[in-house]
Design an enzyme around this catalytic site. Structure first.
Site, PDB file in Angstrom:
ATOM      1  N   GLU A  90      -1.895   5.481  -3.776  1.00 35.39           N
ATOM      2  CA  GLU A  90      -0.899   4.990  -3.805  1.00 35.39           C
ATOM      3  C   GLU A  90      -2.309   3.721  -4.701  1.00 35.39           C
ATOM      4  O   GLU A  90      -3.455   3.475  -4.397  1.00 35.39           O
ATOM      5  CB  GLU A  90      -0.273   3.912  -3.221  1.00 35.39           C
ATOM      6  CG  GLU A  90       0.565   5.018  -2.583  1.00 35.39           C
ATOM      7  CD  GLU A  90       1.437   4.649  -0.953  1.00 35.39           C
ATOM      8  OE1 GLU A  90       0.986   3.329  -0.572  1.00 35.39           O
ATOM      9  OE2 GLU A  90       2.417   5.050  -1.073  1.00 35.39           O
ATOM     10  N   CYS A 103      -5.428  -3.365  -5.848  1.00 34.31           N
ATOM     11  CA  CYS A 103      -5.366  -2.413  -4.367  1.00 34.31           C
ATOM     12  C   CYS A 103      -5.977  -1.665  -4.619  1.00 34.31           C
ATOM     13  O   CYS A 103      -4.431  -0.782  -5.189  1.00 34.31           O
ATOM     14  CB  CYS A 103      -4.055  -3.230  -2.903  1.00 34.31           C
ATOM     15  SG  CYS A 103      -4.773  -2.473  -1.898  1.00 34.31           S
ATOM     16  N   CYS A 110      -5.404   8.631   5.692  1.00 36.02           N
ATOM     17  CA  CYS A 110      -6.727   8.469   6.214  1.00 36.02           C
ATOM     18  C   CYS A 110      -6.697   8.977   7.803  1.00 36.02           C
ATOM     19  O   CYS A 110      -5.915   9.068   8.183  1.00 36.02           O
ATOM     20  CB  CYS A 110      -6.128   6.595   6.627  1.00 36.02           C
ATOM     21  SG  CYS A 110      -7.390   5.553   7.064  1.00 36.02           S
ATOM     22  N   CYS A 114      -5.098   4.351  12.420  1.00 39.13           N
ATOM     23  CA  CYS A 114      -4.311   2.995  13.425  1.00 39.13           C
ATOM     24  C   CYS A 114      -2.854   3.552  13.685  1.00 39.13           C
ATOM     25  O   CYS A 114      -2.751   3.509  12.792  1.00 39.13           O
ATOM     26  CB  CYS A 114      -4.859   1.993  11.943  1.00 39.13           C
ATOM     27  SG  CYS A 114      -6.533   1.394  11.902  1.00 39.13           S
ATOM     28  N   CYS A 117      -0.566   1.566  10.936  1.00 42.21           N
ATOM     29  CA  CYS A 117      -0.640   1.821   8.906  1.00 42.21           C
ATOM     30  C   CYS A 117       0.304   3.189   9.172  1.00 42.21           C
ATOM     31  O   CYS A 117       0.353   4.403   9.912  1.00 42.21           O
ATOM     32  CB  CYS A 117      -1.719   1.637   9.154  1.00 42.21           C
ATOM     33  SG  CYS A 117      -2.463   1.744   7.579  1.00 42.21           S
ATOM     34  N   CYS A 331       1.936  -0.356   2.614  1.00 42.91           N
ATOM     35  CA  CYS A 331       0.642   0.715   3.410  1.00 42.91           C
ATOM     36  C   CYS A 331       0.870   1.796   3.428  1.00 42.91           C
ATOM     37  O   CYS A 331       1.538   2.397   4.100  1.00 42.91           O
ATOM     38  CB  CYS A 331       0.114  -0.398   4.477  1.00 42.91           C
ATOM     39  SG  CYS A 331      -0.669  -1.619   4.587  1.00 42.91           S
TER      40      CYS A 331
END
Ligand code: SAH
Length: 344
Positions: A90, A103, A110, A114, A117, A331
């Site tokens: 994205e 962004c 990832c 976290c 997220c 996110c």
């Protein structure tokens, strides 16, 4: 074969000569790539046809197809960018007065995990190459002149250091897109070796560090990276960075209701942040994520209390708004929806 968008402007002449191609064409190539924003070599009409054919075989333009766009009522646009191997990331475009911020993502998914997220929810698939990151930027650039980049999309930039840095150097290059280093912000969750590497680049990129908790116990629960590099390693690394570069570090603190939003947390955060010279804090209310319905957005009064405590401790603090909520811009959610095959 070398992807055109992986080549820094100053490298073109040498690379053309190596291939037996005329190096005086380098400036025309750069013009086509970074002023005309071509998507395929046929559009580079200032170049002779046989030369364009050679460029096609030697220096392909990485494909980055916009698979989906979702637009929020505040003007924020989120693009889903698909690459040749079927993977997607994205990128979000955020208009504001006098600014058009992009962004960008540096990895598919990832690996940092976290808790709050969405990008971390399914792990990392692979890192993007420099040319893919530049192609992602180009997809945004074609929608308007980008004034700022934040590397706050999917992925951990310091876990893909070389390719990310190459892409950012290219975007920063005077004969490339020429976006000023001070308009490019790299955000890390705290991969400590990255700080020294970035400091030694001698480029004035901005640096943000995602902190989100003021002590190891809480931070390790929210951010597994803290078990590898706890605060007593992270904060001295930040201090070394600011001392060496004389550049500010901005700590990002996402406030999560009843998790890290107490007055004690705010007091402790102020003490921790003051260990780092020239540190600032950005307070961000949590954007809800579907995989953690127990994590809730705090009330405005909580945000103001946090702000108040930090200001009393003379910590420079900004309250950030969450943008693009109704575009799933929070996110990793657009990709998550695609990967899960949920109908739109
Ligand atoms: N891996 C890098 C960059 C990507 S995340 C990093 O961790 O900094 C960009 C920022 O968005 C980070 O500060 C991250 O913690 C924050 N973020 C992630 N999920 C969020 C959510 N649900 N609500 C608010 N901020 C979030």
């Amino acid at each position: 074969m070398k992807p055109a968008w992986s080549i820094l402007p100053e490298e073109w002449k040498g690379i053309l000569s190596e291939k037996g191609l005329r190096s005086f064409r380098a400036d025309q190539i750069l013009h086509s790539l970074y002023r005309d924003y071509i998507t395929n070599w046929d559009q580079a009409t200032t170049l002779p046809k046989d030369f364009r054919e050679a460029l096609k075989t030697e220096f392909p333009l990485t494909s980055a197809e916009t698979l989906d766009v979702s637009e929020s009522s505040d003007g924020t646009k989120k693009l889903l960018i698909g690459f040749a191997d079927g993977n997607s990331v994205e990128t979000v475009l955020i208009p504001a007065t006098g600014r058009f911020t992009q962004c960008i993502s540096t990895q598919v998914g990832c690996g940092m995990g976290c808790a709050f997220c969405a990008s971390g929810a399914q792990g990392v698939v692979r890192s993007l190459t420099a040319d893919e990151i530049v192609a992602e930027y180009m997809a945004g650039r074609r929608l308007g002149e980008i004034t700022n980049i934040v590397v706050m999309g999917m992925g951990e930039p310091f876990a893909n250091y070389d390719e990310t840095m190459r892409a950012l150097k290219l975007i920063n290059a005077g004969k490339g897109p020429n976006l000023g280093a001070r308009h490019i912000t790299i955000s890390t969750c705290g991969v400590v070796p990255g700080f020294e590497r970035l400091a030694s680049e001698g480029i004035q990129f901005e640096l943000s560090v995602s902190l989100h908790a003021p002590n190891d116990e809480l931070r390790s629960q929210l951010m597994p990276v803290n078990r590898r590099w706890p605060l007593d390693e992270l904060l001295p690394a930040c201090a070394a960075y600011t001392n060496r570069t004389k550049r500010v570090i901005t700590f990002e603190y996402t406030v999560i209701k009843d998790v890290n939003d107490s007055r004690e947390c705010a007091e402790e955060l102020a003490r921790q942040v003051r260990r780092v010279p020239m540190a600032k804090v950005n307070l961000i209310p949590l954007s809800p994520v579907s995989h953690r319905p127990d994590f809730k957005t705090p009330d405005d009064s909580t945000m103001l209390m946090f702000l108040d405590v930090l200001m009393k401790h003379h910590v420079q603090t900004m309250l950030r708004r969450s943008r693009g909520k109704d575009a799933d811009a929070a996110c990793g959610q657009l990709r998550l929806r695609h990967v899960n095959g949920v109908a739109r």
